[in-house]
Design a protein around this motif. Structure first.
Motif, PDB file in Angstrom:
ATOM      1  N   ASP A  10       0.977  -1.247   0.031  1.00 45.67           N
ATOM      2  CA  ASP A  10       0.084   0.009   0.090  1.00 45.67           C
ATOM      3  C   ASP A  10       0.902   1.198  -0.135  1.00 45.67           C
ATOM      4  O   ASP A  10       2.092   1.332   0.443  1.00 45.67           O
ATOM      5  CB  ASP A  10      -0.769   0.055   1.298  1.00 45.67           C
ATOM      6  N   ASP A  11       0.114   2.311  -0.434  1.00 47.21           N
ATOM      7  CA  ASP A  11       0.349   3.794  -0.586  1.00 47.21           C
ATOM      8  C   ASP A  11       1.333   4.219  -1.555  1.00 47.21           C
ATOM      9  O   ASP A  11       0.798   4.055  -2.777  1.00 47.21           O
ATOM     10  CB  ASP A  11       1.226   4.077   0.967  1.00 47.21           C
ATOM     11  N   HIS A  62      -5.908   3.003  -3.748  1.00 48.12           N
ATOM     12  CA  HIS A  62      -5.872   3.047  -2.246  1.00 48.12           C
ATOM     13  C   HIS A  62      -6.687   4.506  -1.852  1.00 48.12           C
ATOM     14  O   HIS A  62      -6.132   4.993  -0.627  1.00 48.12           O
ATOM     15  CB  HIS A  62      -4.339   3.086  -1.646  1.00 48.12           C
ATOM     16  N   HIS A  66      -6.311   8.973   0.968  1.00 42.44           N
ATOM     17  CA  HIS A  66      -6.180   8.287   1.912  1.00 42.44           C
ATOM     18  C   HIS A  66      -7.273   8.429   3.187  1.00 42.44           C
ATOM     19  O   HIS A  66      -7.013   8.246   4.497  1.00 42.44           O
ATOM     20  CB  HIS A  66      -4.755   8.103   2.639  1.00 42.44           C
ATOM     21  N   HIS A 190       3.730  -2.267   3.244  1.00 41.12           N
ATOM     22  CA  HIS A 190       3.663  -0.901   2.818  1.00 41.12           C
ATOM     23  C   HIS A 190       4.987  -0.764   2.023  1.00 41.12           C
ATOM     24  O   HIS A 190       5.281  -1.516   0.786  1.00 41.12           O
ATOM     25  CB  HIS A 190       3.505   0.185   3.917  1.00 41.12           C
TER      26      HIS A 190
HETATM   27 ZN   LIG Z   1      -2.263   3.103   3.425  1.00 39.76          ZN
END
Ligand SMILES: [Zn+2]
Length: 232
Positions: A10-11, A62, A66, A190
């Protein structure tokens, strides 16, 4: 028959993800990257996302900023939430060649309402589940393969300088159970780096998980390739 392992990240750690491509290739794994702030990616990040896709991996959303889906839908209503948080993210990812057909919840914040709203847009959603060494609890993260909403299990090794719970033994047991059935387990991390300012997984740990999954014969696919109906 074997279980399916979906590894997800993620991210916005595109450069570190790219550095890990040889690890995935060596293990025969395809994975999914859930990108945040897709509309803000600079040229280097955009090129990186294209290379992740070219290597056979999936790229999902995602969210644009956020935002916690449950709070934002309550505050804005579903239509405005989709307009501000989802539509632009999906469009930016599609402009890079991604299907953007899956979504990972920021901060794992979801409920039945958010699932209903987001399944109008995406084929699959990923949430979270307790990070625990209690196998009885952890086992709930293995779900039937025709699920649409997956309770992801975290595998980061650290958050800043703070180590995460060392639950490698529990994960090994879980992977062993996964290999004995035809369920699906989604894992998430991540940044992929030995050290990180935020949540990160050490490349050595990622390598170990990949090797173990391969040894067990688990199917390792990205969400774009996740079409259980076509599997025997
Ligand atoms: Zn995240």
């Amino acid at each position: 028959m074997t279980g399916t392992l979906l590894l997800t990240f993620d991210d916005r750690h595109v450069a570190g993800w790219e550095e890990a491509l040889p690890l995935f290739e060596a293990a025969g794994a395809r994975v999914t990257f859930f990108v945040v702030e897709a509309d803000l990616l600079d040229d280097a990040e955009q090129a990186g996302v294209r290379r992740l896709l070219a290597a056979g991996h999936s790229v999902g959303s995602h969210g644009a900023r956020h935002r916690n889906a449950d709070e934002a839908i309550l505050e804005l209503g579903a239509a405005e939430y989709l307009r501000t948080e989802i539509t632009g993210s999906v469009a930016a990812l599609r402009s890079l060649g991604a299907s953007a057909s899956s979504f990972a919840y920021p901060n794992s914040r979801r409920d039945e309402t958010t699932d209903a709203v987001l399944l109008e847009v995406f084929d699959h959603l990923r949430g979270g589940s307790p990070r625990t060494t209690d196998l009885g609890v952890a086992r709930a993260s293995i779900v039937p393969r025709d699920a649409k909403v997956f309770p992801g299990r975290g595998i980061d090794t650290g958050r800043g300088g703070v180590p995460q719970l060392n639950d490698a033994v529990a994960l090994s047991e879980l992977l062993g159970e996964l290999a004995e059935g035809d369920g699906t387990l989604v894992l998430y991390a991540h940044e992929i780096a030995p050290v990180g300012r935020g949540n990160h997984i050490h490349p050595d740990r990622l390598h170990a998980v990949l090797i173990e999954a391969r040894r067990l014969g688990l199917r390792m696919v990205g969400f774009d390739d996740y079409s259980p109906a076509s599997w025997s």
